[in-house]
Design an enzyme around this catalytic site. Structure first.
Site, PDB file in Angstrom:
ATOM      1  N   CYS A   7       0.814  -1.109  -0.049  1.00  0.00           N
ATOM      2  CA  CYS A   7      -0.024  -0.087  -0.125  1.00  0.00           C
ATOM      3  C   CYS A   7       0.847   1.167   0.056  1.00  0.00           C
ATOM      4  O   CYS A   7       2.104   1.092   0.157  1.00  0.00           O
ATOM      5  CB  CYS A   7      -0.889  -0.195   1.031  1.00  0.00           C
ATOM      6  N   GLY A   8       0.250   2.379   0.210  1.00  0.00           N
ATOM      7  CA  GLY A   8       1.274   3.562  -0.260  1.00  0.00           C
ATOM      8  C   GLY A   8       2.174   3.919   0.868  1.00  0.00           C
ATOM      9  O   GLY A   8       3.231   4.278   0.599  1.00  0.00           O
TER      10      GLY A   8
END
Length: 92
Positions: A7-8
């Site tokens: 994820c980010g």
């Protein structure tokens, strides 16, 4: 086998995806190491396969040789397991 959940920032949603991937791995009877990480770290990682969101797919595509599978619902075991099985079918 090394599996990455990305994820980010490598903290929130990737941890949720990691837990779902671990359930899928167990159900399929696989031996695999599942880790969660952020996009930047994933780019330089040596993973067999990467699972992430559709939003991060393009960012990862050009920067890793690992196959990447987008997941829409990180807590959906059916979706995650199907993606993992799709990857495994390419390894046969």
């Amino acid at each position: 086998m090394k599996i990455l959940a990305v994820c980010g920032f490598g903290v929130g949603s990737s941890m949720v995806l990691k837990m779902t991937l671990q359930k899928a791995v167990a159900e399929l009877g696989l031996e695999a190491e599942v880790e969660n990480t952020d996009v930047s770290s994933a780019k330089g990682s040596q993973a067999d396969v990467i699972f992430t969101s559709n939003e991060l797919l393009d960012e990862l595509k050009g920067s890793t040789k690992s196959p990447i599978y987008p997941i829409k619902k990180y807590m959906d075991l059916v979706e995650v397991k199907a993606a993992l099985e799709a990857y495994l079918s390419t390894q046969a």
